[in-house]
Design a protein around this motif. Structure first.
Motif, PDB file in Angstrom:
ATOM      1  N   ILE A 135       0.886  -1.236   0.022  1.00 44.99           N
ATOM      2  CA  ILE A 135      -0.152   0.038  -0.057  1.00 44.99           C
ATOM      3  C   ILE A 135       0.858   1.337  -0.067  1.00 44.99           C
ATOM      4  CG2 ILE A 135      -1.861   1.244   1.239  1.00 44.99           C
ATOM      5  CD1 ILE A 135      -2.751  -1.343   0.161  1.00 44.99           C
ATOM      6  N   TYR A 136       0.649   2.228  -1.068  1.00 51.60           N
ATOM      7  CA  TYR A 136       1.654   3.213  -1.102  1.00 51.60           C
ATOM      8  C   TYR A 136       0.777   4.416  -0.627  1.00 51.60           C
ATOM      9  CZ  TYR A 136       3.721   0.000  -4.526  1.00 51.60           C
ATOM     10  OH  TYR A 136       4.292  -1.009  -5.074  1.00 51.60           O
ATOM     11  N   GLY A 137       1.818   5.331   0.220  1.00 49.34           N
ATOM     12  CA  GLY A 137       1.218   6.373   0.671  1.00 49.34           C
ATOM     13  C   GLY A 137       0.379   6.444   2.179  1.00 49.34           C
ATOM     14  N   ASP A 138       0.577   5.191   2.634  1.00 51.81           N
ATOM     15  CA  ASP A 138      -0.241   5.205   4.071  1.00 51.81           C
ATOM     16  C   ASP A 138       0.527   3.952   4.918  1.00 51.81           C
ATOM     17  OD1 ASP A 138      -1.902   4.585   6.312  1.00 51.81           O
ATOM     18  OD2 ASP A 138      -3.606   5.371   5.240  1.00 51.81           O
ATOM     19  N   THR A 139       1.389   4.226   5.752  1.00 49.97           N
ATOM     20  CA  THR A 139       2.429   3.298   6.648  1.00 49.97           C
ATOM     21  C   THR A 139       1.136   2.603   7.348  1.00 49.97           C
ATOM     22  OG1 THR A 139       4.103   4.612   6.323  1.00 49.97           O
ATOM     23  CG2 THR A 139       4.038   2.883   8.227  1.00 49.97           C
ATOM     24  N   ILE A 140       0.291   3.375   7.987  1.00 42.42           N
ATOM     25  CA  ILE A 140      -0.417   2.611   8.925  1.00 42.42           C
ATOM     26  C   ILE A 140      -1.237   1.397   8.345  1.00 42.42           C
ATOM     27  CG2 ILE A 140      -2.417   2.807  10.773  1.00 42.42           C
ATOM     28  CD1 ILE A 140      -1.164   5.737  11.441  1.00 42.42           C
ATOM     29  N   LEU A 141      -2.125   1.858   7.292  1.00 44.00           N
ATOM     30  CA  LEU A 141      -2.749   0.957   6.417  1.00 44.00           C
ATOM     31  C   LEU A 141      -1.813  -0.123   5.882  1.00 44.00           C
ATOM     32  CD1 LEU A 141      -5.364   0.027   5.445  1.00 44.00           C
ATOM     33  CD2 LEU A 141      -4.876   1.684   3.696  1.00 44.00           C
ATOM     34  N   GLN A 142      -0.659   0.314   5.494  1.00 43.33           N
ATOM     35  CA  GLN A 142       0.337  -0.714   5.170  1.00 43.33           C
ATOM     36  C   GLN A 142       0.453  -1.993   6.266  1.00 43.33           C
ATOM     37  OE1 GLN A 142       2.748  -1.457   1.941  1.00 43.33           O
ATOM     38  NE2 GLN A 142       1.943  -3.269   2.979  1.00 43.33           N
ATOM     39  N   GLY A 143       0.727  -1.352   7.392  1.00 45.24           N
ATOM     40  CA  GLY A 143       1.086  -2.388   8.586  1.00 45.24           C
ATOM     41  C   GLY A 143      -0.129  -3.266   8.917  1.00 45.24           C
ATOM     42  N   GLY A 144      -1.370  -2.602   8.911  1.00 45.39           N
ATOM     43  CA  GLY A 144      -2.519  -3.194   8.930  1.00 45.39           C
ATOM     44  C   GLY A 144      -2.909  -4.284   8.060  1.00 45.39           C
ATOM     45  N   VAL A 145      -2.621  -4.214   6.849  1.00 40.94           N
ATOM     46  CA  VAL A 145      -2.722  -5.087   5.866  1.00 40.94           C
ATOM     47  C   VAL A 145      -1.623  -6.277   6.043  1.00 40.94           C
ATOM     48  CG1 VAL A 145      -2.184  -5.485   3.116  1.00 40.94           C
ATOM     49  CG2 VAL A 145      -3.822  -3.674   3.949  1.00 40.94           C
ATOM     50  N   ARG A 146      -0.650  -5.940   6.298  1.00 37.05           N
ATOM     51  CA  ARG A 146       0.371  -7.065   6.792  1.00 37.05           C
ATOM     52  C   ARG A 146       0.058  -8.030   7.575  1.00 37.05           C
ATOM     53  NH1 ARG A 146       5.349  -3.364   4.396  1.00 37.05           N
ATOM     54  NH2 ARG A 146       5.241  -4.300   2.118  1.00 37.05           N
ATOM     55  N   PHE A 147      -0.541  -7.231   8.743  1.00 36.20           N
ATOM     56  CA  PHE A 147      -0.762  -7.930  10.102  1.00 36.20           C
ATOM     57  C   PHE A 147      -1.891  -8.785   9.691  1.00 36.20           C
ATOM     58  CE2 PHE A 147      -3.879  -7.934  13.477  1.00 36.20           C
ATOM     59  CZ  PHE A 147      -2.938  -8.640  14.705  1.00 36.20           C
ATOM     60  N   CYS A 148      -2.978  -8.358   8.867  1.00 37.33           N
ATOM     61  CA  CYS A 148      -3.910  -9.740   8.542  1.00 37.33           C
ATOM     62  C   CYS A 148      -3.152 -10.707   7.574  1.00 37.33           C
ATOM     63  CB  CYS A 148      -5.005  -8.897   7.531  1.00 37.33           C
ATOM     64  SG  CYS A 148      -6.016  -7.851   8.369  1.00 37.33           S
ATOM     65  N   ILE A 149      -2.365 -10.284   6.573  1.00 33.16           N
ATOM     66  CA  ILE A 149      -1.986 -11.439   5.968  1.00 33.16           C
ATOM     67  C   ILE A 149      -0.932 -12.245   6.675  1.00 33.16           C
ATOM     68  CG2 ILE A 149      -0.442 -11.965   3.987  1.00 33.16           C
ATOM     69  CD1 ILE A 149      -1.497  -9.605   2.840  1.00 33.16           C
ATOM     70  N   SER A 154     -11.595 -13.549   8.293  1.00 33.39           N
ATOM     71  CA  SER A 154     -12.112 -12.087   7.792  1.00 33.39           C
ATOM     72  C   SER A 154     -10.571 -11.480   7.231  1.00 33.39           C
ATOM     73  CB  SER A 154     -12.768 -11.142   8.740  1.00 33.39           C
ATOM     74  OG  SER A 154     -11.885 -10.587   9.843  1.00 33.39           O
ATOM     75  N   MET A 155      -9.483 -11.745   7.831  1.00 34.03           N
ATOM     76  CA  MET A 155      -8.448 -11.050   7.374  1.00 34.03           C
ATOM     77  C   MET A 155      -7.776 -11.247   5.977  1.00 34.03           C
ATOM     78  SD  MET A 155      -5.902 -11.711  10.745  1.00 34.03           S
ATOM     79  CE  MET A 155      -6.236 -10.316  12.171  1.00 34.03           C
ATOM     80  N   SER A 156      -8.749 -12.228   5.299  1.00 37.41           N
ATOM     81  CA  SER A 156      -8.352 -12.653   3.724  1.00 37.41           C
ATOM     82  C   SER A 156      -8.663 -11.102   3.161  1.00 37.41           C
ATOM     83  CB  SER A 156      -9.294 -13.539   3.490  1.00 37.41           C
ATOM     84  OG  SER A 156     -10.693 -13.444   3.427  1.00 37.41           O
ATOM     85  N   GLY A 157      -9.457 -10.430   3.543  1.00 42.73           N
ATOM     86  CA  GLY A 157     -10.021  -9.191   2.889  1.00 42.73           C
ATOM     87  C   GLY A 157      -8.762  -8.336   2.821  1.00 42.73           C
ATOM     88  N   ALA A 158      -7.545  -8.340   3.244  1.00 40.85           N
ATOM     89  CA  ALA A 158      -6.304  -7.588   3.334  1.00 40.85           C
ATOM     90  C   ALA A 158      -5.794  -7.859   1.765  1.00 40.85           C
ATOM     91  CB  ALA A 158      -5.229  -8.042   4.415  1.00 40.85           C
ATOM     92  N   TYR A 159      -6.144  -9.011   1.170  1.00 37.75           N
ATOM     93  CA  TYR A 159      -5.554  -9.257  -0.045  1.00 37.75           C
ATOM     94  C   TYR A 159      -6.810  -9.260  -1.131  1.00 37.75           C
ATOM     95  CZ  TYR A 159      -3.485 -12.008  -4.012  1.00 37.75           C
ATOM     96  OH  TYR A 159      -3.075 -12.457  -5.079  1.00 37.75           O
ATOM     97  N   THR A 160      -8.067  -9.879  -0.704  1.00 38.09           N
ATOM     98  CA  THR A 160      -8.806  -9.888  -1.637  1.00 38.09           C
ATOM     99  C   THR A 160      -9.700  -8.572  -2.033  1.00 38.09           C
ATOM    100  OG1 THR A 160     -10.692 -10.627  -0.182  1.00 38.09           O
ATOM    101  CG2 THR A 160      -9.334 -12.587  -1.017  1.00 38.09           C
ATOM    102  N   CYS A 161      -9.681  -7.687  -1.009  1.00 37.16           N
ATOM    103  CA  CYS A 161     -10.226  -6.422  -1.235  1.00 37.16           C
ATOM    104  C   CYS A 161      -9.559  -5.610  -2.307  1.00 37.16           C
ATOM    105  CB  CYS A 161     -10.549  -5.631   0.065  1.00 37.16           C
ATOM    106  SG  CYS A 161     -11.662  -6.008   0.916  1.00 37.16           S
ATOM    107  N   ILE A 162      -8.228  -6.006  -2.485  1.00 38.53           N
ATOM    108  CA  ILE A 162      -7.516  -5.321  -3.381  1.00 38.53           C
ATOM    109  C   ILE A 162      -7.419  -5.965  -4.508  1.00 38.53           C
ATOM    110  CG2 ILE A 162      -4.945  -4.706  -4.001  1.00 38.53           C
ATOM    111  CD1 ILE A 162      -5.787  -3.209  -1.850  1.00 38.53           C
ATOM    112  N   ALA A 163      -7.348  -7.400  -4.626  1.00 38.74           N
ATOM    113  CA  ALA A 163      -7.227  -8.299  -5.931  1.00 38.74           C
ATOM    114  C   ALA A 163      -8.817  -8.016  -6.530  1.00 38.74           C
ATOM    115  CB  ALA A 163      -7.204  -9.407  -5.612  1.00 38.74           C
TER     116      ALA A 163
END
Length: 782
Positions: free
Chosen positions: A311-325, A679-688
């Motif tokens: 995720i570019y431009g948002d470090t906190i969101l980036q960390g949250g996405v990786r936490f889920c994956i 539900s953490m699968s959304g970190a990938y599937t919401c993007i894909a």
């Protein structure tokens, strides 16, 4: 939580917060898909804590507790028991026990390193007036050797010399808070303790799983080893302890290393279990912490290369996405087809660790796209191996075919709420859909024709026996069901259930037609082994094309047949103090309300994003989303993807953020019970499926990507038909660009919006992103 800092590769607790200790224990959980543990402290802790160590596939049939019995109810609820704890390192300083719940803490930091799968902690504690020690710990459960765990804990006196006493334990005297009848799940088989080593073998009552844990302990003062002869050992009830005492000068450091092996009778013969466990712990200690950690990190590096989402431009969101994956990978890596994905993974007792429809509907798409066919096939095999039990389950209810359980460990139904167990039958179609999705993205028709068809046919037979003909409607109907929205029970003609059943039967007939055309010999063999007749196939087609579909108006599907009779009001009218509804309203009031727990009609568009026009999706989203209270962890990710389909870019991002931070921000106030893994699968599937808009339309790969305002872009890789494709959507020089690279595999033609693109290996293709056209424009050139 104010004490949490989210960084791109780490989650950091920056100060102690004893009141919310269970929250942090959940967040700081670690696992390696064979075993896992909550973020409990290594030292003794007298504060509020949910001690939890869990081993995949080891379960206990806890006796069902219900108000009254109904035919078809299971006799037990199989759950993963809290396993013996191998974490404990009890520390005493000058005879005073180190207990952070009672001592003054002047400095504290705990870090979950998601890149390397490492949990570290730093604290300074005052154990006596003006006498402080620094505590540092780190631990990992090896991804490289899933039966090994390594723990290191260091003590440094800061103000004066002291005596450090350490007691390293394997503790089998454990229990589950959620035990129905406060039963003890384990019995001791054998144990031993000798100086710096020990072993404990226990067995689950009733289910008979044996678990053998062994430990080898090392200790150092300023890197100089404490000799093995200076250790002593003791045995207590279901526990073994290895201890030592050491004088430590001010500023020097005592380091304790604990190497643990965890073996089960699922993987090894029971007669050799204890000896194998002891040998493995000894071998791990001989390799040493650094070597084991290096191999562990290399394994994590390989995983992240396949499934990282940038995720570019948002470090906190980036960390949250990786936490889920990260937590998905800690729970399941596909190394054992007998295993599946529990809603809480290894982070808590709730839901018992069993398999729900969450796996097929939400988790399998992540593993399918990120890792390709091998992992998704293992998840499909899990259900295929349980097919006979699903057939038996259907027979118990007086029905034909196969009804897969709502909750299971080994194929037997564990759930015992009638409105769920007997009525939430849409789970059956989710399993058939997962087989369909696997074939769509891999092109693997061999699996479909040899094994997948077995499941699809038997599930189809269930639907054919569950429908009945309505003379009044001149349609087939499905009565007495619960759809995905569990705030409505025992309704007639739930749209999602009816649609999925109709699709399921039509698809089964289509697959058999395809098999007949491609391999008449195999077709004949399958028809004979499954007892399929032409009449039965035609009956499925007839039912499929004549199932009743409730409508509220033009192009708006009615959630169920009585929904129009409700007082339709937006969820915004609910006073904040009434939320969540399940905690504040009676069930009667909830069931009569129009308020939707999670996506129901919209779940259909999530499952079949290319079968409905953008306009139809938009109309239904506009009607149902305002009624939805999102009190299921599975709701936000579906709404994010559906909003993407409808063209609501801002809402797609908003729901994506909700899905990502559900646990880290304790949205539903239940993170203390464990994380919402599925539900953490959304970190990938919401993007894909959402932002990138990946679809399969008539066998052709399509994409309708956009970059929502609020982030600068995103990047990830996915697998399709034996190929790996990297996607990067970024803003450059005032333009929004899509960059595609075919990492390996044959050249591929795909569609990006209405444009045909031909990808060649290792050649970057750059496309300028423009406003998303309608679905009709997207598909008209196919």
């Amino acid at each position: 939580m104010k004490n949490i800092e989210i960084k791109d590769w780490s989650i950091e607790q920056i100060s102690p917060d004893l009141k919310n200790n269970r929250f942090y224990e959940s967040i700081m959980s670690t696992g390696n898909s064979h075993m896992g543990m909550r973020g409990n402290l290594e030292e003794f802790f007298s504060g509020d804590s949910l001690q939890g160590t869990y081993i995949a596939g080891v379960y206990y049939p806890d006796r069902t507790k219900v108000g009254w019995w109904k035919n078809g109810y299971p006799k037990s609820y199989a759950k993963i028991p809290n396993a013996p704890s191998f974490l404990g390192i009890d520390i005493h300083i000058d005879g005073a026990r180190l207990d952070l719940a009672k001592l003054k803490i002047t400095d504290f930091k705990r870090v979950l390193d998601m890149k390397r799968g490492l949990l570290t902690r730093y604290a300074v504690a005052e154990y006596a007036p003006l006498k402080r020690v620094r505590i540092e710990s780190c631990r990992f459960l090896s991804m490289d050797d899933k039966e090994i765990a390594c723990i290191s804990l260091s003590i440094t006196p800061l103000d004066c010399d002291c005596t450090v006493s350490a007691h390293m334990s394997l503790d089998g005297d454990v229990s589950n808070e959620d035990s129905n009848y406060s039963e003890s799940f384990w019995e001791e088989i054998q144990k031993y303790a000798f100086k710096n080593q020990g072993g404990l073998t226990v067995k689950t009552r009733k289910s008979g799983f044996s678990v053998s844990m062994s430990m080898q302990c090392k200790a150092y003062i300023n890197s100089s080893a404490i000799e093995d002869e200076l250790f002593s050992s003791t045995e207590t009830k279901k526990s073994v302890i290895s201890s030592f005492n050491s004088f430590c000068s001010k500023g020097n450091t005592v380091e304790i290393q604990k190497y643990v092996s965890v073996l089960t009778s699922r993987d090894h013969s029971e007669s050799s279990l204890s000896d194998l466990s002891a040998s493995k712990a000894k071998l791990a200690a001989s390799f040493g912490y650094d070597a084991l950690f290096e191999n562990h990190c290399a394994f994590w590096e390989g995983l992240w290369k396949k499934c990282d989402v940038k995720i570019y431009g948002d470090t906190i969101l980036q960390g949250g996405v990786r936490f889920c994956i990260f937590n998905l990978l800690q729970t399941y890596t596909g190394h054992d087809h007998r295993l599946n994905i529990g809603p809480k993974g290894f982070t808590g007792e709730k839901y018992g660790g069993g398999t729900y429809w969450d796996t097929e509907s939400f988790c399998l798409p992540f593993y399918l796209l990120a890792f390709g066919e091998s992992l998704s096939k293992n998840l499909l095999e899990y259900r295929h191996s349980h097919l006979q039990k699903a057939i038996e389950n259907s027979k118990k209810l007086g029905l034909e075919g196969a009804l897969y359980p709502m909750v299971t460990m080994t194929g037997d139904e564990c759930h015992n709420e009638w409105e769920i167990t007997f009525e939430e039958i849409h789970r059956n179609a989710a399993i058939a859909h997962a087989i369909y999705l696997h074939s769509q993205y891999t092109g693997d028709m061999d699996y479909m024709f040899t094994r997948g068809i077995d499941v699809i046919v038997e599930v189809c037979r269930f639907w054919a026996s569950r429908v009945n003909w309505s003379s009044a409607k001149s349609k087939y109907v499905i009565l007495g069901v619960t759809g995905p929205n569990e705030y409505e029970n025992n309704v007639n003609n739930n749209f999602y259930t009816n649609y999925m059943a109709s699709w399921n039967m039509g698809y089964a007939a289509q697959v058999l037609d395809d098999l007949k055309k491609s391999d008449t010999v195999l077709y004949g063999s399958k028809c004979a082994s499954l007892g399929i007749s032409d009449f039965e196939i035609e009956n499925w087609r007839s039912i499929s094309s004549n199932i009743f579909i409730p409508m509220l108006g033009e192009e708006i599907f009615e959630q169920n047949e009585c929904f129009k009779d409700k007082d339709i009001r937006p969820s915004s009218v609910i006073p904040t103090e009434n939320l969540p509804l399940w905690m504040n309203w009676s069930w009667d009031r909830i069931l009569r309300s129009c308020f939707v727990k999670q996506a129901d009609v919209l779940q259909t568009f999530y499952m079949f994003p290319s079968k409905f026009s953008k306009d139809v999706v938009k109309k239904n989203f506009d009607f149902y989303e305002p009624l939805t209270v999102h009190e299921s962890s599975l709701s936000a990710l579906v709404h994010s993807i559906t909003a993407s389909i409808a063209g609501y870019e801002d809402k797609a991002l908003s729901f994506f953020i909700q899905a990502i931070f559900l646990d880290l921000y304790n949205v539903n106030r239940d993170t203390k019970d464990g994380l919402h893994i599925t539900s953490m699968s959304g970190a990938y599937t919401c993007i894909a499926f959402g932002f990138a808009g990946i679809r399969i339309v008539e066998g052709v790969l399509n994409m309708s990507p956009f970059i929502p305002d609020g982030i600068d872009g995103y990047g990830f890789s996915f697998n399709f038909s034996g190929r790996s494709i990297s996607i990067e959507a970024v803003g450059e020089s005032g333009k929004k660009l899509l960059k595609l690279v075919l990492n390996f595999g044959d050249p591929l033609q795909l569609h990006v919006h209405s444009e045909k693109i031909l990808l060649h290996p290792d050649k970057e293709h750059i496309i300028e992103l423009k406003p998303i056209p309608s679905f009709e424009t997207l598909t008209e050139n196919l």
